[in-house]
Design an enzyme around this catalytic site. Sequence first.
Site, short mmCIF file in Angstrom:
data_model
loop_
_atom_site.label_atom_id
_atom_site.label_comp_id
_atom_site.label_asym_id
_atom_site.label_seq_id
_atom_site.Cartn_x
_atom_site.Cartn_y
_atom_site.Cartn_z
N HIS A 25 32.98 25.33 41.90
CA HIS A 25 34.27 24.91 41.35
C HIS A 25 34.27 23.43 40.94
O HIS A 25 35.29 22.94 40.45
CB HIS A 25 35.43 25.18 42.31
CG HIS A 25 35.77 26.63 42.42
ND1 HIS A 25 36.92 27.08 43.03
CD2 HIS A 25 35.14 27.73 41.97
CE1 HIS A 25 36.97 28.40 42.97
NE2 HIS A 25 35.89 28.81 42.33
N ASN A 46 36.02 33.35 49.27
CA ASN A 46 36.30 31.91 49.28
C ASN A 46 36.79 31.49 50.65
O ASN A 46 37.30 32.31 51.42
CB ASN A 46 37.37 31.59 48.22
CG ASN A 46 36.75 31.46 46.84
OD1 ASN A 46 35.67 30.90 46.70
ND2 ASN A 46 37.44 31.95 45.83
N CYS A 86 30.07 33.32 42.02
CA CYS A 86 31.36 32.98 41.42
C CYS A 86 31.23 33.19 39.92
O CYS A 86 30.15 32.99 39.35
CB CYS A 86 31.71 31.53 41.75
SG CYS A 86 33.24 30.92 40.99
N HIS A 87 32.32 33.58 39.26
CA HIS A 87 32.23 33.84 37.82
C HIS A 87 32.68 32.67 36.96
O HIS A 87 32.86 32.82 35.75
CB HIS A 87 33.03 35.10 37.46
CG HIS A 87 34.41 35.13 38.05
ND1 HIS A 87 34.91 36.22 38.70
CD2 HIS A 87 35.38 34.20 38.06
CE1 HIS A 87 36.14 35.95 39.12
NE2 HIS A 87 36.45 34.74 38.73
N ARG A 137 53.17 17.33 31.74
CA ARG A 137 52.17 16.89 30.75
C ARG A 137 50.89 17.70 30.81
O ARG A 137 50.31 18.05 29.78
CB ARG A 137 51.87 15.40 30.99
CG ARG A 137 50.77 14.82 30.11
CD ARG A 137 50.53 13.37 30.50
NE ARG A 137 49.31 12.84 29.96
CZ ARG A 137 48.73 11.70 30.36
NH1 ARG A 137 49.31 10.99 31.32
NH2 ARG A 137 47.61 11.28 29.83
#
Length: 435
Positions: free
Chosen positions: A201, A150, A171-172, A271
């Site tokens: 991503h 990355n 990427c997994h 939250r």
Amino acid sequence: MHAPKITFIGAGSTVFAKHLMGDILSFEELRDAEIVLYDIDEQRLGESLAVGNKIKRQLDVPASISATTDRSRALDGADFCINMIQVAGYKPGTVVDFETPKAYGLRQTIADTLGIGGIMRALRTVPVLADMSKDMERLCPDTLHINYANPMAMNCWGLSRLSKIRTVGLCHSVPHTAKELADDIGVPVDEIDYLVAGINHMAFYLKFEHKGEDLYPRIRQVMEEGRVPDWNRVRYDMFKRLGYFVTESSEHFSEYVPWYIKSGREDLIERFNIPLDEYPRRCENQIADWQRLSKDMQDPDKTVEIERSVEYGSHIIRAMVTGQPAVIYGNVTNDQIISNLPQGCCVEVPCLVDRNGIQPTRIGALPPHLAALMQTNINVQALTVEAIVTGNRDHIFHAAMLDPHTAAELDLDQIWALTGDLLKAHGDWIPENLR
């Protein structure tokens, strides 16, 4: 094809190297592969070699496994180069990426893909990858460079402009998220058909079906019934607003957008259960775990667990060696693949793999609101890559200025000062013309 030579670059990442070696050597067609482990850290390299030899013995395969700190020797004649480097490592690289911004009130969760941390990681990494690629052009010009390092999109985009070597980024997040959603809705993941496209991503499931049935209503039901996992609140909130589920984890995604991490808004952190400073914590835990496991993995009387991972690397190698087709999700140059994202940027799409190599699927236009969201991240990637390729240092500051999370927290004077501080703190890890 002859027994393939597979070079691991950054093989001192022993646990990840272990998974990939196990995956590769578990395929009957790859059991005679030549695996060469390369790293600049002799101790970690020796540990990886010990693990590799243990895997070889347990699987009883004729593979050749060796280790070297000589990069030219490792790359010479390699059919596949698997890259897993982390330039500057956890210390000082990651620590600087977190601690310096924190002094300005800018908090992060992972900081390895986008944001001010991702920008700095690209400045450290792309030049090293480009230098390695020059060796590949000389020593193994026909190799396939498989990049796991990355920031994925910026690394692959930078290499597409600086090197002639074929590169695919892996990427997994796609298979991992599919499994998580399958668990949430109670459908076996191997029975689900999905189509994903976007950028690394920040790709979305354009289709998520079971035997022709759209599964998105079942995912909405998870929200309606209050069953959203505590660790996945951000992504479900985005799904509620966008209508499509994103591939990357909530802790990652929260720092790619301006809405979830805000100074003076601890209510948002609570939250959405956002794990600030998650990556340093994860690194510390991994170091502690490795120190406990290292002796066991090198003890000749103890076995290692060999279980196939979800990583695509071994499937690519097998498909290219045997011609048996496979479909993987890869990060590749956008050459008319997604029509409403910039040409030349790095996109993540399904790819057919066989002896012809990586063949991306043409997607066409994404839903416009998804493309617009991706563009906010592509802006940062583009300017960072431009800075590296052209040597125009100003574009580093422009990239930081346009980063969604950074811009939501800091004013322009703060962004300029922070960027300057980070460049200075990284010192020799960043090319001299960009410091």
